[in-house]
Design a protein around this motif. Sequence first.
Motif, PDB file in Angstrom:
ATOM      1  N   ARG A 250       0.828  -1.202   0.000  1.00 59.26           N
ATOM      2  CA  ARG A 250       0.000   0.000   0.000  1.00 59.26           C
ATOM      3  C   ARG A 250       0.866   1.258   0.000  1.00 59.26           C
ATOM      4  NH1 ARG A 250      -5.321  -1.162   0.856  1.00 59.26           N
ATOM      5  NH2 ARG A 250      -5.829  -3.183   1.805  1.00 59.26           N
ATOM      6  N   ILE A 251       0.333   2.287  -0.657  1.00 57.48           N
ATOM      7  CA  ILE A 251       0.983   3.599  -0.657  1.00 57.48           C
ATOM      8  C   ILE A 251       0.175   4.494   0.277  1.00 57.48           C
ATOM      9  CG2 ILE A 251       1.644   5.598  -2.039  1.00 57.48           C
ATOM     10  CD1 ILE A 251       1.775   3.770  -4.471  1.00 57.48           C
ATOM     11  N   GLY A 252       0.744   4.840   1.406  1.00 58.40           N
ATOM     12  CA  GLY A 252       0.032   5.693   2.357  1.00 58.40           C
ATOM     13  C   GLY A 252      -1.190   5.004   2.928  1.00 58.40           C
ATOM     14  N   THR A 253      -2.234   5.796   3.162  1.00 58.05           N
ATOM     15  CA  THR A 253      -3.441   5.275   3.790  1.00 58.05           C
ATOM     16  C   THR A 253      -4.607   5.142   2.820  1.00 58.05           C
ATOM     17  OG1 THR A 253      -4.110   7.520   4.425  1.00 58.05           O
ATOM     18  CG2 THR A 253      -2.800   6.270   6.018  1.00 58.05           C
ATOM     19  N   GLY A 254      -4.357   5.373   1.540  1.00 61.78           N
ATOM     20  CA  GLY A 254      -5.441   5.312   0.563  1.00 61.78           C
ATOM     21  C   GLY A 254      -5.545   3.957  -0.106  1.00 61.78           C
ATOM     22  N   ARG A 255      -6.144   3.958  -1.300  1.00 62.50           N
ATOM     23  CA  ARG A 255      -6.374   2.718  -2.038  1.00 62.50           C
ATOM     24  C   ARG A 255      -5.219   2.361  -2.965  1.00 62.50           C
ATOM     25  NH1 ARG A 255     -12.178   3.623  -4.740  1.00 62.50           N
ATOM     26  NH2 ARG A 255     -11.782   1.509  -5.491  1.00 62.50           N
ATOM     27  N   ALA A 256      -4.301   3.283  -3.183  1.00 61.85           N
ATOM     28  CA  ALA A 256      -3.228   3.064  -4.154  1.00 61.85           C
ATOM     29  C   ALA A 256      -2.273   1.965  -3.693  1.00 61.85           C
ATOM     30  CB  ALA A 256      -2.458   4.360  -4.394  1.00 61.85           C
ATOM     31  N   LEU A 257      -1.780   1.213  -4.672  1.00 60.89           N
ATOM     32  CA  LEU A 257      -0.816   0.142  -4.429  1.00 60.89           C
ATOM     33  C   LEU A 257       0.417   0.347  -5.300  1.00 60.89           C
ATOM     34  CD1 LEU A 257      -3.231  -2.938  -4.636  1.00 60.89           C
ATOM     35  CD2 LEU A 257      -2.356  -1.890  -2.537  1.00 60.89           C
ATOM     36  N   LYS A 258       1.520  -0.232  -4.863  1.00 64.68           N
ATOM     37  CA  LYS A 258       2.758  -0.228  -5.633  1.00 64.68           C
ATOM     38  C   LYS A 258       3.205  -1.671  -5.814  1.00 64.68           C
ATOM     39  CE  LYS A 258       7.617   1.200  -5.416  1.00 64.68           C
ATOM     40  NZ  LYS A 258       8.643   1.892  -4.593  1.00 64.68           N
ATOM     41  N   VAL A 259       3.513  -2.050  -7.044  1.00 59.85           N
ATOM     42  CA  VAL A 259       4.028  -3.389  -7.305  1.00 59.85           C
ATOM     43  C   VAL A 259       5.502  -3.421  -6.910  1.00 59.85           C
ATOM     44  CG1 VAL A 259       4.362  -5.204  -9.019  1.00 59.85           C
ATOM     45  CG2 VAL A 259       2.404  -3.667  -9.207  1.00 59.85           C
ATOM     46  N   THR A 260       5.882  -4.375  -6.077  1.00 57.71           N
ATOM     47  CA  THR A 260       7.250  -4.491  -5.597  1.00 57.71           C
ATOM     48  C   THR A 260       8.114  -5.235  -6.618  1.00 57.71           C
ATOM     49  OG1 THR A 260       6.865  -6.610  -4.514  1.00 57.71           O
ATOM     50  CG2 THR A 260       6.354  -4.608  -3.240  1.00 57.71           C
ATOM     51  N   PRO A 261       9.444  -5.189  -6.465  1.00 62.87           N
ATOM     52  CA  PRO A 261      10.302  -5.988  -7.352  1.00 62.87           C
ATOM     53  C   PRO A 261       9.954  -7.475  -7.306  1.00 62.87           C
ATOM     54  CG  PRO A 261      11.603  -4.329  -6.220  1.00 62.87           C
ATOM     55  CD  PRO A 261      10.234  -4.263  -5.621  1.00 62.87           C
ATOM     56  N   ASP A 262       9.633  -7.998  -6.104  1.00 64.75           N
ATOM     57  CA  ASP A 262       9.217  -9.400  -6.012  1.00 64.75           C
ATOM     58  C   ASP A 262       7.921  -9.632  -6.786  1.00 64.75           C
ATOM     59  OD1 ASP A 262      11.366 -10.120  -4.478  1.00 64.75           O
ATOM     60  OD2 ASP A 262      10.300 -10.066  -2.565  1.00 64.75           O
ATOM     61  N   GLY A 263       7.020  -8.652  -6.729  1.00 63.60           N
ATOM     62  CA  GLY A 263       5.773  -8.770  -7.454  1.00 63.60           C
ATOM     63  C   GLY A 263       5.976  -8.756  -8.951  1.00 63.60           C
ATOM     64  N   CYS A 264       6.853  -7.871  -9.420  1.00 60.07           N
ATOM     65  CA  CYS A 264       7.153  -7.823 -10.858  1.00 60.07           C
ATOM     66  C   CYS A 264       7.693  -9.164 -11.332  1.00 60.07           C
ATOM     67  CB  CYS A 264       8.170  -6.717 -11.133  1.00 60.07           C
ATOM     68  SG  CYS A 264       7.554  -5.034 -10.941  1.00 60.07           S
ATOM     69  N   ARG A 265       8.592  -9.743 -10.541  1.00 60.04           N
ATOM     70  CA  ARG A 265       9.182 -11.024 -10.919  1.00 60.04           C
ATOM     71  C   ARG A 265       8.138 -12.144 -10.890  1.00 60.04           C
ATOM     72  NH1 ARG A 265      13.188 -10.335  -8.246  1.00 60.04           N
ATOM     73  NH2 ARG A 265      12.487 -11.153  -6.227  1.00 60.04           N
ATOM     74  N   ALA A 266       7.308 -12.179  -9.843  1.00 55.45           N
ATOM     75  CA  ALA A 266       6.307 -13.235  -9.724  1.00 55.45           C
ATOM     76  C   ALA A 266       5.280 -13.167 -10.845  1.00 55.45           C
ATOM     77  CB  ALA A 266       5.609 -13.133  -8.359  1.00 55.45           C
ATOM     78  N   LEU A 267       4.794 -11.975 -11.153  1.00 59.74           N
ATOM     79  CA  LEU A 267       3.788 -11.829 -12.193  1.00 59.74           C
ATOM     80  C   LEU A 267       4.352 -12.152 -13.573  1.00 59.74           C
ATOM     81  CD1 LEU A 267       1.987  -8.605 -10.942  1.00 59.74           C
ATOM     82  CD2 LEU A 267       1.224 -10.970 -10.740  1.00 59.74           C
ATOM     83  N   ARG A 268       5.634 -11.845 -13.771  1.00 57.80           N
ATOM     84  CA  ARG A 268       6.273 -12.173 -15.044  1.00 57.80           C
ATOM     85  C   ARG A 268       6.409 -13.695 -15.184  1.00 57.80           C
ATOM     86  NH1 ARG A 268      11.055 -10.434 -14.047  1.00 57.80           N
ATOM     87  NH2 ARG A 268      10.481  -8.250 -14.372  1.00 57.80           N
TER      88      ARG A 268
END
Length: 262
Positions: free
Chosen positions: A236-254
Amino acid sequence: MTVDPRGSALAAFAALLADPTRAAFCCALLDGRAWTAGELARSAGVAPSTASEHLSRLITGGLLAEARQGRHRYVRLASTAVATVIEDLAVFAQATAEAAVPTGAAAAPTADAPAGDAPAPAVRSAPRNLGEATRQSAEARARTCYDHLAGRLGVTLADALLDHGLVTDRAGLAVTERGHHWLAAQAIELPPHAGRPGGRPVVRSCLDWTERRSHLGGALGAALCRTALDRAWVERIGTGRALKVTPDGCRALRELLGVEVS
């Protein structure tokens, strides 16, 4: 004359959302988390006493559920069914507002848009400052839609699941046999009551308000979102709804779906 009781019930439900402050509270709670009354008051720009009155109406009307912890009063959307209705109504209201824009409105360029660009959606006003512009941009890339993934990330994942034959839309959305095997291989579990009468749909289409295409909701969408958060593929980014894809996430999704995200 016999009056259909459904009309009265619908009117009462609509009245709960007819106030801008109550509607703002419900939209804020689409992030899937519990908020305090004070947090909601600040997010909507109203006094705490005003927020308390509105929250009481929403709780009594069955749209919100509350829990008390010490001095704090926490509220959240009462159920996934409520979240689905709120999200669908928000998308429909936005589309209706945009359709009401005069035909020639797009012809005049603004200071921020070159000639020929479509005007900003009527419901989503232009950002008032850099912080708001940053938040809107982050939410467009990836965010939660109650308990599932939305934004470009959500739509991209929906496309990948369809392209890989894990989900099919041939006769309505459904998880395929191959999809169930894939979920099991990734240790992603769907609730046993999903798809049964009275239970949550296994998968449903949810129109994304920034991408104007569908991402996936239902039990599958919730399971994917929960997995992504638990395995730190997104954060999560801050307290809102926004998310950030992490390096682990980029690798897993790929590796799992052939998806490239930035």
